[in-house]
Design a protein around this motif. Structure first.
Motif, mmCIF file in Angstrom:
data_model
loop_
_atom_site.group_PDB
_atom_site.id
_atom_site.type_symbol
_atom_site.label_atom_id
_atom_site.label_comp_id
_atom_site.label_asym_id
_atom_site.label_seq_id
_atom_site.Cartn_x
_atom_site.Cartn_y
_atom_site.Cartn_z
ATOM 1 N N UNK A 163 -10.594 0.382 -4.127
ATOM 2 C CA UNK A 163 -8.797 0.189 -4.314
ATOM 3 C C UNK A 163 -8.342 -0.177 -3.031
ATOM 4 N N UNK A 164 -7.788 -1.513 -2.986
ATOM 5 C CA UNK A 164 -7.079 -1.934 -1.825
ATOM 6 C C UNK A 164 -5.837 -1.391 -1.651
ATOM 7 N N UNK A 165 -5.327 -0.039 -1.891
ATOM 8 C CA UNK A 165 -4.168 0.472 -1.778
ATOM 9 C C UNK A 165 -4.527 2.063 -1.473
ATOM 10 N N UNK A 166 -3.460 2.378 -0.536
ATOM 11 C CA UNK A 166 -3.786 3.663 -0.157
ATOM 12 C C UNK A 166 -3.602 4.764 -1.233
ATOM 13 N N UNK B 170 -22.000 9.665 -8.084
ATOM 14 C CA UNK B 170 -22.854 8.422 -9.117
ATOM 15 C C UNK B 170 -21.630 7.286 -8.902
ATOM 16 N N UNK B 171 -20.676 7.461 -8.787
ATOM 17 C CA UNK B 171 -19.719 6.536 -8.528
ATOM 18 C C UNK B 171 -18.999 6.269 -7.251
ATOM 19 N N UNK B 172 -19.235 5.102 -6.630
ATOM 20 C CA UNK B 172 -18.904 5.020 -5.209
ATOM 21 C C UNK B 172 -17.182 4.675 -5.213
ATOM 22 N N UNK B 173 -16.467 5.196 -4.277
ATOM 23 C CA UNK B 173 -15.130 4.970 -4.310
ATOM 24 C C UNK B 173 -14.697 4.390 -2.510
ATOM 25 N N UNK B 174 -14.318 3.010 -2.510
ATOM 26 C CA UNK B 174 -13.982 2.719 -1.289
ATOM 27 C C UNK B 174 -12.724 1.789 -1.176
ATOM 28 N N UNK B 175 -12.370 1.230 -0.356
ATOM 29 C CA UNK B 175 -10.992 0.335 -0.214
ATOM 30 C C UNK B 175 -10.336 0.615 1.358
ATOM 31 N N UNK B 176 -8.950 0.834 0.738
ATOM 32 C CA UNK B 176 -8.052 0.895 1.922
ATOM 33 C C UNK B 176 -7.298 2.228 1.981
ATOM 34 N N UNK C 4 0.920 1.689 -7.522
ATOM 35 C CA UNK C 4 1.154 2.470 -6.264
ATOM 36 C C UNK C 4 1.947 3.709 -6.609
ATOM 37 N N UNK C 5 1.552 4.509 -7.663
ATOM 38 C CA UNK C 5 2.068 5.557 -8.185
ATOM 39 C C UNK C 5 0.614 6.427 -8.255
ATOM 40 N N UNK D 63 0.820 -1.127 -0.106
ATOM 41 C CA UNK D 63 -0.147 0.023 0.023
ATOM 42 C C UNK D 63 0.896 1.121 0.010
ATOM 43 N N UNK D 64 0.554 2.577 -0.385
ATOM 44 C CA UNK D 64 1.485 2.877 -0.866
ATOM 45 C C UNK D 64 1.620 4.191 -2.115
ATOM 46 N N UNK D 65 2.856 4.581 -1.974
ATOM 47 C CA UNK D 65 2.803 6.027 -2.819
ATOM 48 C C UNK D 65 4.188 6.289 -3.545
ATOM 49 N N UNK D 66 4.109 6.461 -4.763
ATOM 50 C CA UNK D 66 5.558 6.371 -5.331
ATOM 51 C C UNK D 66 5.937 7.552 -6.215
ATOM 52 N N UNK D 67 7.153 7.618 -6.616
ATOM 53 C CA UNK D 67 7.421 8.894 -7.471
ATOM 54 C C UNK D 67 8.466 8.038 -8.390
#
Length: 343
Positions: free
Chosen positions: A232-235, A253-259, A208-209, A1-5
């Motif tokens: 989306x099971x990723x932060x 109109x479009x739901x967003x959920x996950x971690x 993860x970008x 989970x995760x954030x890139x550059x």
């Protein structure tokens, strides 16, 4: 989970050089055989999937806090971007530096195993957290929650948010992320068994970008015009998807959920883009992993089922099957409780 550059080869070389300098500095300032912990080698290095990632910044800060409590030496190194073999060179360097333990969130289930085995032969304890390797190639795995529990909470949330009917998609991290893939397989089974009116259109990968995940969200909405929800099971992915939808005609109109983490998702919950999402406390996860490494170094535990150890303020934990220690169940964040959290 995760954030890139970041970019590719030059960034990798620069990061390796910086890691070597950092490790050398740690060795000269307390990362010796004592590691700042008396006769025990409490030099413990966290090796996340990638640096510059808010999730791992939080988890590793928890590890740093724990290591300070037992007077060890903390360090963090890692690649700029997540890739199957990106962590191998860091493991090799840490082995050469004779650290007491490596705390690793694995980019791949098998790729780092040879390097890990060499580290273990040299006396280095290896604890995985968040994302595991193959069972035989580490001492312990600190599991943030069971795969079943994570998959179920994500399916339950999207089902509630779209009234248990309609088309959805999954925006994951890397295609080879072991934890993500395990959760997705279980989500598919849950959907098939318990939610016959929900159709999973696609699984896509944002690596993860942030920008890639943002672009993948746009592509999903263009490809599937009847889409009603994204898991989306990723932060990184959930924040990017929410960012795209929050300023588009799909909002509401479009739901967003996950971690996700509360701080990164707070604005999207408050503006109505996101109703609810889930996670554990990554700071607690890193904190627990550091104490598990200490217990291995102390010889209090070996990693066999039934072993138990004290993890500072979190209390006592027991080692389960396959050398796994469970932090706890996922927690759902929503508009009613999100202001209570700061991570």
């Amino acid at each position: 989970m995760f954030q890139t550059r970041h970019s590719v080869r030059l960034a990798g070389v620069a990061t390796l050089a910086a890691a070597a300098l950092l490790l050398a500095g740690c060795a000269s300032s307390g990362g010796s055989s004592s590691g700042g912990g008396g006769s025990k080698n409490y030099a413990i290095t966290f090796l996340p999937k990638n640096l510059g990632n808010a999730y791992f910044d939080t988890s590793d800060a928890g590890g740093k806090k724990a290591i300070a409590e037992f007077k060890g030496t903390y360090a963090e190194v890692g690649p700029a971007t997540a890739a199957p073999d990106a962590q191998v060179s860091y493991i090799n360097t840490l082995t050469q530096k004779q650290v007491g333990a490596i705390v690793l969130s694995a980019d791949d289930q098998k790729a780092p195993c040879s390097a890990i085995n060499q580290a273990q032969k040299a006396g280095v304890k290896v604890v995985t957290f968040d994302s595991d390797t193959a069972v035989g190639c580490r001492d312990l795995f600190i599991n943030q929650a069971t795969a079943d529990g994570i998959a179920k909470v994500e399916v339950d949330m999207i089902a509630k948010q779209i009234n248990d009917s309609g088309e959805i998609a999954i925006l994951s991290a890397a295609a080879n992320a072991t934890n993500q893939n395990a959760w997705i397989d279980l989500m598919k089974k849950d959907l098939a068994a318990n939610h016959p009116n929900i159709k999973l259109d696609d699984v896509v990968y944002g690596n993860d970008d942030d920008q890639t995940s943002f672009d993948k969200t746009a592509a999903l909405l263009q490809t599937y015009p009847n889409l009603k929800g994204i898991i989306s099971p990723t932060t990184v992915g959930i924040a990017a998807a929410a960012r795209y939808i929050s300023t588009s005609s799909y909002k509401g109109k479009v739901a967003v959920t996950g971690l996700g983490t509360p701080n990164q998702m707070k604005a999207y919950v408050k503006d109505g883009t996101v109703t609810a999402f889930a996670l554990w406390n990554p700071g607690d996860l890193g904190y627990l992993a550091a104490y598990a490494a200490k217990a291995l170094i102390d010889g209090t535990i070996t990693g066999k089922e039934g072993d138990s150890f004290k993890a500072g303020t979190l209390g006592t934990f027991k080692v389960g099957k396959d050398g796994t220690v469970l932090l706890g169940d996922p927690f759902q964040f929503n508009a009613g409780n999100i202001d209570q959290f700061n991570f």
